[in-house]
Scaffold this motif. Structure first.
Motif, short mmCIF file in Angstrom:
data_model
loop_
_atom_site.label_atom_id
_atom_site.label_comp_id
_atom_site.label_asym_id
_atom_site.label_seq_id
_atom_site.Cartn_x
_atom_site.Cartn_y
_atom_site.Cartn_z
N ASP A 34 1.99 -26.74 118.64
CA ASP A 34 2.76 -25.93 118.22
C ASP A 34 4.31 -26.39 118.02
O ASP A 34 4.68 -27.30 118.75
N GLY A 35 4.94 -26.12 116.68
CA GLY A 35 6.18 -26.87 116.55
C GLY A 35 7.34 -26.42 117.60
O GLY A 35 7.33 -25.34 118.09
N ARG A 36 7.95 -27.51 117.90
CA ARG A 36 8.89 -27.56 118.98
C ARG A 36 10.41 -26.96 118.33
O ARG A 36 10.74 -27.63 117.50
N PHE A 69 11.05 -24.67 116.17
CA PHE A 69 11.02 -24.29 114.75
C PHE A 69 11.58 -23.29 114.38
O PHE A 69 12.03 -23.03 113.03
N ASP A 102 3.89 -22.01 112.91
CA ASP A 102 4.36 -23.33 113.45
C ASP A 102 3.20 -23.96 114.26
O ASP A 102 3.34 -24.94 114.81
#
Ligand code: GTP
Ligand code: MG
Length: 259
Positions: A29-31, A33, A76
């Motif tokens: 998972d995008g940090r 985002f 994300d």
């Protein structure tokens, strides 16, 4: 070779082998985002090029690691499943997780310009990751269903929210209040009544998320002397935006879960 007196430190390492004969799911998972998408001026609520970039990274994953048999992404996040019998890095959790996260992130940076030729990337992207083992096919199917239901709920909410803010001049707080307590049907109604929008006509990539998997495709390998094509079935990594909750997809692609 004699052991050095320092070698005992290795005994502090913990064993992190994942349960045998279980599906290994890695979700990244995008940090932050929320900020990354704002700085890079992603379109709201969905930026199709940002999603295509994520999908392209997932394709690279499946092409690099044959043990990954299916993946699903939205917003994300991306989830990858390794086949039950996988012996990838002896099923060591930290190895599998760190390789997934770093390979995906490196691809994200490398491919950025292919999808955003006019934009220099602002901020350095990073992804968190976790590993979960699922013992049964049913559990695994429910995992994909869980992510796709989440995709639907978030996307429907975000579509309403941004239509109210961008097209009706509502503040974020006002939009939030309007949507508080509304059900799926109310949101469909709102989109139709106020914006003449039929939710089910939105692009499937937004409504359903993206599946990346190996599909059987017919390929012409050569032509006979009389000019007839000689075809062969080959597995090719594909991206599609199908429903993974219903049985249909799994019946049409039995090799994914049956191995
Ligand atoms: P952490 O994951 O906890 O680090 O926080 P986060 O900011 O990444 O939030 P989260 O993962 O919960 O949600 C993803 C966020 O990314 C969304 O809330 C959006 O703000 C942003 N985002 C993802 N995809 C898009 C997109 O296509 N367009 C825009 N505008 N934003 C997006
Ligand atoms: Mg995130």
């Amino acid at each position: 070779m004699a052991n050095s007196k320092y070698e005992y430190v290795k005994s502090f390492e913990v064993v992190d082998k994942l349960l045998p004969n279980t599906w290994i799911v890695v979700r990244i998972d995008g940090r932050n985002f929320h900020r990354f998408s704002a700085e890079n001026e992603f379109e709201k609520p969905n930026d199709v090029q940002a999603l295509n970039l994520m999908n392209s990274c997932a394709v690279a994953m499946l092409e690099e690691f044959p043990d990954i048999i299916f993946s699903y992404g939205v917003s994300d996040e991306y989830s990858f499943v390794f086949k039950r019998t996988s012996q990838f890095y002896e099923r060591r959790s930290s190895k599998i997780l760190s390789i997934t996260v770093s390979f995906f992130t490196a691809n994200y940076v490398m491919k950025w310009k292919d999808f955003f030729p006019q934009k220099d990337m602002r901020l350095v992207p990073s992804f968190d990751g976790r590993v979960v083992c699922y013992p049964s096919n049913e559990n695994l199917r429910h995992y994909w269903a869980w992510r796709q239901v989440d995709c639907h709920i978030n996307n429907q909410y975000n579509t309403c929210f941004w239509m109210l803010v961008l097209n009706k001049g509502k503040t974020k707080k006002e939009a939030q209040d309007i949507l508080k307590g509304t059900q799926t049907q109310d949101k469909n109604e709102l989109l139709f009544q106020q914006f003449g929008m039929n939710y089910s006509n939105l692009p499937a990539i937004f409504r359903k998320g993206s599946c990346v998997f190996k599909n059987k495709v017919e390929e012409i390998v050569k032509h006979t002397e009389s000019g007839d094509p000689v075809k062969r079935l080959r597995k090719k990594v594909v991206v599609s935006h199908c429903d993974v909750i219903e049985d249909r997809f799994w019946k049409d692609h039995p090799w994914i879960l049956d191995e």
